[in-house]
Design an enzyme around this catalytic site. Structure first.
Site, PDB file in Angstrom:
ATOM      1  N   TYR A 123      -5.618  32.101  42.874  1.00 32.82           N
ATOM      2  CA  TYR A 123      -5.055  31.770  44.184  1.00 32.82           C
ATOM      3  C   TYR A 123      -5.747  30.554  44.777  1.00 32.82           C
ATOM      4  O   TYR A 123      -6.063  29.601  44.091  1.00 32.82           O
ATOM      5  CB  TYR A 123      -5.143  32.979  45.124  1.00 32.82           C
ATOM      6  CG  TYR A 123      -4.457  34.189  44.549  1.00 32.82           C
ATOM      7  CD1 TYR A 123      -3.102  34.153  44.250  1.00 32.82           C
ATOM      8  CD2 TYR A 123      -5.155  35.344  44.271  1.00 32.82           C
ATOM      9  CE1 TYR A 123      -2.458  35.254  43.708  1.00 32.82           C
ATOM     10  CE2 TYR A 123      -4.517  36.447  43.739  1.00 32.82           C
ATOM     11  CZ  TYR A 123      -3.172  36.397  43.457  1.00 32.82           C
ATOM     12  OH  TYR A 123      -2.551  37.467  42.931  1.00 32.82           O
ATOM     13  N   TYR A 135       9.953  43.420  39.697  1.00 30.70           N
ATOM     14  CA  TYR A 135       8.617  42.964  40.098  1.00 30.70           C
ATOM     15  C   TYR A 135       7.757  44.150  40.584  1.00 30.70           C
ATOM     16  O   TYR A 135       6.594  44.279  40.191  1.00 30.70           O
ATOM     17  CB  TYR A 135       8.739  41.883  41.180  1.00 30.70           C
ATOM     18  CG  TYR A 135       7.410  41.483  41.753  1.00 30.70           C
ATOM     19  CD1 TYR A 135       6.512  40.722  41.002  1.00 30.70           C
ATOM     20  CD2 TYR A 135       7.019  41.898  43.020  1.00 30.70           C
ATOM     21  CE1 TYR A 135       5.264  40.381  41.515  1.00 30.70           C
ATOM     22  CE2 TYR A 135       5.780  41.562  43.536  1.00 30.70           C
ATOM     23  CZ  TYR A 135       4.910  40.808  42.785  1.00 30.70           C
ATOM     24  OH  TYR A 135       3.675  40.485  43.281  1.00 30.70           O
ATOM     25  N   LYS A 155       1.511  39.002  36.346  1.00 34.28           N
ATOM     26  CA  LYS A 155       2.298  37.758  36.493  1.00 34.28           C
ATOM     27  C   LYS A 155       2.259  36.862  35.256  1.00 34.28           C
ATOM     28  O   LYS A 155       3.305  36.373  34.818  1.00 34.28           O
ATOM     29  CB  LYS A 155       1.856  37.015  37.753  1.00 34.28           C
ATOM     30  CG  LYS A 155       2.258  37.756  39.045  1.00 34.28           C
ATOM     31  CD  LYS A 155       1.603  37.139  40.282  1.00 34.28           C
ATOM     32  CE  LYS A 155       2.026  37.857  41.563  1.00 34.28           C
ATOM     33  NZ  LYS A 155       1.237  37.406  42.726  1.00 34.28           N
ATOM     34  N   VAL A 188      -4.573  42.793  43.326  1.00 30.95           N
ATOM     35  CA  VAL A 188      -5.101  43.484  44.504  1.00 30.95           C
ATOM     36  C   VAL A 188      -5.687  44.862  44.216  1.00 30.95           C
ATOM     37  O   VAL A 188      -6.353  45.445  45.063  1.00 30.95           O
ATOM     38  CB  VAL A 188      -4.053  43.645  45.631  1.00 30.95           C
ATOM     39  CG1 VAL A 188      -3.758  42.321  46.297  1.00 30.95           C
ATOM     40  CG2 VAL A 188      -2.795  44.300  45.121  1.00 30.95           C
ATOM     41  N   SER A 192      -1.066  41.962  40.293  1.00 32.09           N
ATOM     42  CA  SER A 192      -0.714  40.562  39.984  1.00 32.09           C
ATOM     43  C   SER A 192      -1.186  40.081  38.627  1.00 32.09           C
ATOM     44  O   SER A 192      -0.792  38.988  38.197  1.00 32.09           O
ATOM     45  CB  SER A 192      -1.269  39.638  41.058  1.00 32.09           C
ATOM     46  OG  SER A 192      -0.497  39.752  42.210  1.00 32.09           O
TER      47      SER A 192
HETATM   48  N1  GLN Z   1       2.039  44.371  44.580  1.00 33.19           N
HETATM   49  C1  GLN Z   1       1.315  43.294  45.180  1.00 33.19           C
HETATM   50  C2  GLN Z   1       2.232  42.394  45.984  1.00 33.19           C
HETATM   51  O1  GLN Z   1       3.177  41.897  45.452  1.00 33.19           O
HETATM   52  C3  GLN Z   1       0.592  42.487  44.148  1.00 33.19           C
HETATM   53  C4  GLN Z   1      -0.151  41.342  44.748  1.00 33.19           C
HETATM   54  C5  GLN Z   1      -1.438  41.024  44.050  1.00 33.19           C
HETATM   55  O2  GLN Z   1      -1.953  41.743  43.201  1.00 33.19           O
HETATM   56  N2  GLN Z   1      -2.054  39.961  44.504  1.00 33.19           N
HETATM   57  O3  GLN Z   1       2.012  42.192  47.162  1.00 33.19           O
END
Ligand code: GLN
Length: 468
Positions: A242, A190, A67, A260, A64
């Site tokens: 978040y 994505y 993003k 993550v 993420s």
């Molecule tokens: N690939 C993960 C997802 O889209 C990335 C989420 C994240 O890093 N929070 O669920």
């Protein structure tokens, strides 16, 4: 000289690796298989210097943390109006993979949750040539990192094979009329962007590029326009961590983004970028040690963006040797002859602005690059208004370090900036009284005027190398 900064980071890192709570993400086998004990930390300064600790060169997938970069690219390619029509900038207070949109506008609340990130991805897709669309995205990420990045194919295939929830989000967006491209193209882009491989060092350079308004301080390349960086940092501040965002801004005070894989990227605008990698996650999906490291760096190095100290630039206002400013101290003929030959070995650095971690780091870098040019350095604080506790520690540490190499460090402090109250500095050195000892031993080297410091530096030259 910069090894002082390195030592701070090493110490901070040591206090972070104690934390072993949290769980490694295991929604795909590739992420579950990593060594959970890894910890890498990197700090990149806005002028290009770089410090790394531990597993800072171990690759992992960006997840993420991609993003904000795709959001920046979407804004660059499409403009604010087109992007804002499809994507909000409000914190959602929900988990990253919540299937949520604004009930009235049907726009995802922001680009940092998956729904918003997939919309941003749809805006950088090239429906006529998907490969070219992704190549453009990868070029953008690479320019931010200052090197060519690649995709981790195994992670990408797994994301694709198991991405039911992200597909559900994408098809919901499609049903609401938010996507202008084939939903499969958007979600595929994505998945690919999440699978780009980076290191903590890359994250720090990406963060420093954002800190420098879009100019990569390692390559000198303009990667992104400043008004876009401002928008991206705003959204990172309110939505990047978040549902822990409010606590994060209060305690750490740095725009940031987590992923993550255990990645955290944090930015101190105008000054520096931080990258951390450590795979165990807390209940929000943020790296436990990544959060701990950012908290420690922010409090120990005074990095909260709302510390009201002004900015960290233009610290060395001018530098010259003391042939221009010899002391008034009477010398006999022999001494004067020695001094005439050697006054060029004492350099004065007139500093200005507030002294902080960032400004002192740039002073240390300057002394380091000038190190062949002087036997004694005089730091003149005549134009310095404030010095925070850490910068004082660095000033006295500089003195000790020069002494180790047989040289002399002098400080001129006409307005007694160094003896004003500056709050506590919390690293272990202080707890153990080491900093205070350094302060005591350095006290004799702080002078109220430049001419007194110059006179002391001349005495040092006259004593000759053998006696030093
Ligand atoms: N690939 C993960 C997802 O889209 C990335 C989420 C994240 O890093 N929070 O669920």
């Amino acid at each position: 000289m910069p090894s002082m900064v390195q030592r701070y980071l090493d110490q901070i890192a040591l206090t972070c690796v104690d934390a072993d709570e949290g769980q490694v993400a295991d929604y795909i086998p590739e992420l579950g298989a990593v060594n959970p004990d890894q910890f890498g930390l990197a700090l990149a300064m806005h002028r290009g210097s770089l410090y790394t600790v531990g597993d800072a060169h171990v690759p992992f997938t960006i997840q993420s943390v991609s993003k904000p970069l795709t959001y920046a690219l979407a804004l660059s390619l499409r403009g604010f109006d087109a992007v804002d029509a499809k994507l909000g900038v409000e914190p959602s207070g929900e988990a990253f993979n919540e299937i949520s949109v604004d009930p009235a506008t049907h726009r995802p609340k922001n680009p940092m949750i998956n729904a918003g990130a997939i919309v941003a991805a749809s805006l950088v897709c090239d429906p006529n040539d998907p490969a070219a669309g992704f190549a453009r995205l990868l070029d953008c990420y690479s320019a931010f990192a200052g090197r060519s990045l690649v995709v981790d194919e195994a992670v990408y295939q797994s994301e694709k094979a198991t991405g039911a929830r992200n597909r559900a989000i994408t098809y919901m967006l499609e049903s609401l009329g938010i996507l202008d491209v084939d939903p499969e193209l958007a979600v595929d882009l994505y998945f690919r962007q999440c699978s780009v491989r980076v290191t903590a060092e890359d994250l720090a350079v990406i963060a420093a590029t954002l800190a420098a308004g879009g100019n990569n301080p390692r390559t000198g390349r303009e990667v992104c326009a400043p008004h876009i960086v401002r928008r991206v940092l705003s959204v990172m501040t309110t939505c990047g961590m978040y549902d822990g965002a409010g606590d994060w801004v209060s305690a750490v005070g740095l725009p940031a983004k987590s992923g993550v894989s255990g990645a955290v990227l944090a930015v101190l605008p105008g000054q520096l970028g931080i990258g951390v990698f450590s795979p165990r996650l807390d209940e929000h999906g943020n790296s436990v040690r990544g959060v701990t490291a950012c908290r420690r760096l922010s409090s120990d190095l005074g990095l909260h963006m709302f510390n009201v100290v002004g900015e960290g630039r233009a610290t060395v206002r001018s530098s010259y040797d003391i042939r221009e400013v010899p002391s008034e101290t009477p010398r006999d003929g022999r001494d004067e002859a020695i001094l005439r030959a050697r006054r060029d070995r004492v350099r004065v650095y007139d500093l200005q602005g507030p002294l902080t971690f960032t400004s002192m780091e740039s002073v240390l870098q300057r002394l380091d690059s000038d190190s062949q040019r002087f036997d004694a350095a005089i730091l003149n604080l005549g134009r310095v208004e404030t010095a925070d506790a850490l910068s004082r520690g660095m000033l006295f540490g500089m003195h000790a370090q020069l002494e180790n190499s047989g040289r002399l460090g002098l400080v001129v402090d006409p307005d007694r900036v160094l003896s004003r109250e500056a709050g506590a500095w919390t690293l272990d050195a202080v707890r153990q009284g080491k900093l205070m000892a350094a302060v005591e031993s350095a006290r004799t080297h702080v002078y109220p005027s430049l001419s007194e410091a110059v006179s002391a530096a001349e005495d040092f030259l006259l004593a000759g190398p053998r006696l030093r």
